[in-house]
Design a protein around this motif. Structure first.
Motif, mmCIF file in Angstrom:
data_model
loop_
_atom_site.group_PDB
_atom_site.id
_atom_site.type_symbol
_atom_site.label_atom_id
_atom_site.label_comp_id
_atom_site.label_asym_id
_atom_site.label_seq_id
_atom_site.Cartn_x
_atom_site.Cartn_y
_atom_site.Cartn_z
ATOM 1 N N ASN A 5 0.825 -1.207 0.000
ATOM 2 C CA ASN A 5 0.000 0.000 0.000
ATOM 3 C C ASN A 5 0.857 1.253 0.000
ATOM 4 O O ASN A 5 0.506 2.265 -0.610
ATOM 5 C CB ASN A 5 -0.934 0.010 1.215
ATOM 6 N N ARG A 6 1.970 1.212 0.739
ATOM 7 C CA ARG A 6 2.875 2.362 0.769
ATOM 8 C C ARG A 6 3.477 2.601 -0.608
ATOM 9 O O ARG A 6 3.576 3.738 -1.051
ATOM 10 C CB ARG A 6 3.985 2.104 1.800
ATOM 11 N N LYS A 9 0.949 4.268 -2.784
ATOM 12 C CA LYS A 9 0.808 5.693 -2.484
ATOM 13 C C LYS A 9 1.908 6.497 -3.163
ATOM 14 O O LYS A 9 1.662 7.552 -3.759
ATOM 15 C CB LYS A 9 0.858 5.924 -0.977
ATOM 16 N N ARG A 12 1.139 6.849 -6.782
ATOM 17 C CA ARG A 12 0.109 7.861 -7.044
ATOM 18 C C ARG A 12 0.665 9.275 -6.924
ATOM 19 O O ARG A 12 0.292 10.166 -7.689
ATOM 20 C CB ARG A 12 -1.067 7.676 -6.074
ATOM 21 N N GLN A 13 1.573 9.487 -5.972
ATOM 22 C CA GLN A 13 2.184 10.803 -5.813
ATOM 23 C C GLN A 13 2.993 11.174 -7.047
ATOM 24 O O GLN A 13 2.956 12.318 -7.513
ATOM 25 C CB GLN A 13 3.073 10.820 -4.570
ATOM 26 N N THR A 141 -11.265 4.404 -1.759
ATOM 27 C CA THR A 141 -10.539 5.396 -0.973
ATOM 28 C C THR A 141 -11.492 6.501 -0.519
ATOM 29 O O THR A 141 -12.253 7.041 -1.327
ATOM 30 C CB THR A 141 -9.401 6.031 -1.796
ATOM 31 N N LYS A 143 -11.326 10.171 1.080
ATOM 32 C CA LYS A 143 -10.342 11.231 1.272
ATOM 33 C C LYS A 143 -10.397 11.790 2.697
ATOM 34 O O LYS A 143 -11.431 11.683 3.374
ATOM 35 C CB LYS A 143 -10.570 12.341 0.239
ATOM 36 N N HIS A 166 -5.735 5.059 7.174
ATOM 37 C CA HIS A 166 -4.402 5.347 6.648
ATOM 38 C C HIS A 166 -3.888 6.707 7.122
ATOM 39 O O HIS A 166 -3.047 7.329 6.463
ATOM 40 C CB HIS A 166 -4.404 5.291 5.114
ATOM 41 N N ASP A 168 -3.102 10.379 7.647
ATOM 42 C CA ASP A 168 -3.223 11.596 6.836
ATOM 43 C C ASP A 168 -3.686 11.309 5.413
ATOM 44 O O ASP A 168 -4.086 12.232 4.687
ATOM 45 C CB ASP A 168 -1.886 12.337 6.785
ATOM 46 N N ASP A 169 -3.608 10.060 4.987
ATOM 47 C CA ASP A 169 -4.012 9.693 3.627
ATOM 48 C C ASP A 169 -5.486 9.304 3.534
ATOM 49 O O ASP A 169 -5.957 8.915 2.467
ATOM 50 C CB ASP A 169 -3.148 8.536 3.114
ATOM 51 N N GLU A 172 -9.467 3.541 3.732
ATOM 52 C CA GLU A 172 -9.765 2.581 2.669
ATOM 53 C C GLU A 172 -10.927 1.713 3.133
ATOM 54 O O GLU A 172 -10.859 1.093 4.190
ATOM 55 C CB GLU A 172 -8.547 1.707 2.364
#
Length: 248
Positions: A5-6, A9, A12-13, A141, A143, A166, A168-169, A172
């Motif tokens: 998952n990390r 992320k 996606r960034q 997700t 937000k 998650h 600050d993210d 899920e």
């Protein structure tokens, strides 16, 4: 947050910064075309297409581009014919991996995927080698903004199976695959939703460190960079600080 998952992320960034936006567009458009070919161009009766269209909205793909992809899938416009193929294998340190592809040349894709595995310390396995280690789920997700209790209450009412915080993210929400669209529709009023997708979750994880961790992330990146690869799932665990350092 699990290692995979990390990594997702971080990917996606990079896409948000434009580093991989072109590849993201290509993968989503290809999925829309195949979804429309297999289940028709009406999202009301095609759950897979609904998920692909949600991904297109999240990626801000222009509406006319999406409509052309649907028409190519239904045969109204000429386009490439893709077939689905999933490869199973092992990464460095015995990490189990599933690689989903859409390809117009199975031999080329097989050779490319095998080469990438070999370059970064992995190897392909036979069909069924690792698939049993994963469970297919729907993933939504939510937000950042609401509290965990608020998301949990809404998710339970919507028929979800689980909620993962998650930090600050955001959150899920996980569902049975068949319930993804229904749960997302019930969550949407009052919650800001992000990515909606089908995913494969590992039933157990493998911790990798040192050189194996570095090779594992290189392998993930190399597969993701391949135009025929749609999704990569793996059961690795890497310390977040190590992953951040190796991903720069």
């Amino acid at each position: 947050m699990s290692g995979h998952n990390r990594w997702s992320k971080i990917k996606r960034q990079k896409a948000a910064m434009g580093a991989t936006k072109g590849k993201l567009y290509s993968k989503v458009i290809k999925e829309i075309t195949v979804s429309a070919r297999l289940g028709g161009g009406d999202p009301a009766g095609n759950a897979r297409l609904r998920v692909a269209l949600a991904a297109a909205r999240e990626a801000n793909i222009p509406k006319d581009t999406v409509e052309r992809a649907i028409k190519k899938g239904t045969g109204e416009l000429e386009g490439e014919s893709y077939e689905e193929v999933t490869y199973e294998g092992y990464g460095p340190g015995g990490v189990a991996m599933l690689v989903e592809c859409l390809t117009d040349n199975r031999n080329r894709t097989a050779a490319d995927v095998r080469s990438v595995f070999g370059k970064w310390g992995g190897n392909l396995g036979a069909e069924g080698a690792v698939a049993w280690m994963f469970q297919k789920k729907g993933s939504i997700t939510v937000k950042p903004g609401p509290t965990e209790d608020q998301v949990m209450e809404r998710a339970i009412d919507a028929g979800a199976e689980d909620v993962i915080n998650h930090g600050d993210d955001g959150f899920e929400v996980r569902t049975a695959p068949a319930d993804l669209h229904t749960v997302a529709t019930r969550l949407e009023p009052g919650l800001s939703l992000g990515e909606q997708k089908y995913t494969y979750l590992p039933q157990n994880t493998v911790r990798v460190e040192g050189e194996n961790a570095q090779k594992m992330l290189k392998l993930m990146d190399a597969l993701d960079d391949n135009d025929d690869v749609q999704n990569v799932y793996a059961n690795f665990e890497i310390d977040e600080s190590v992953m951040e350092a190796l991903s720069r």
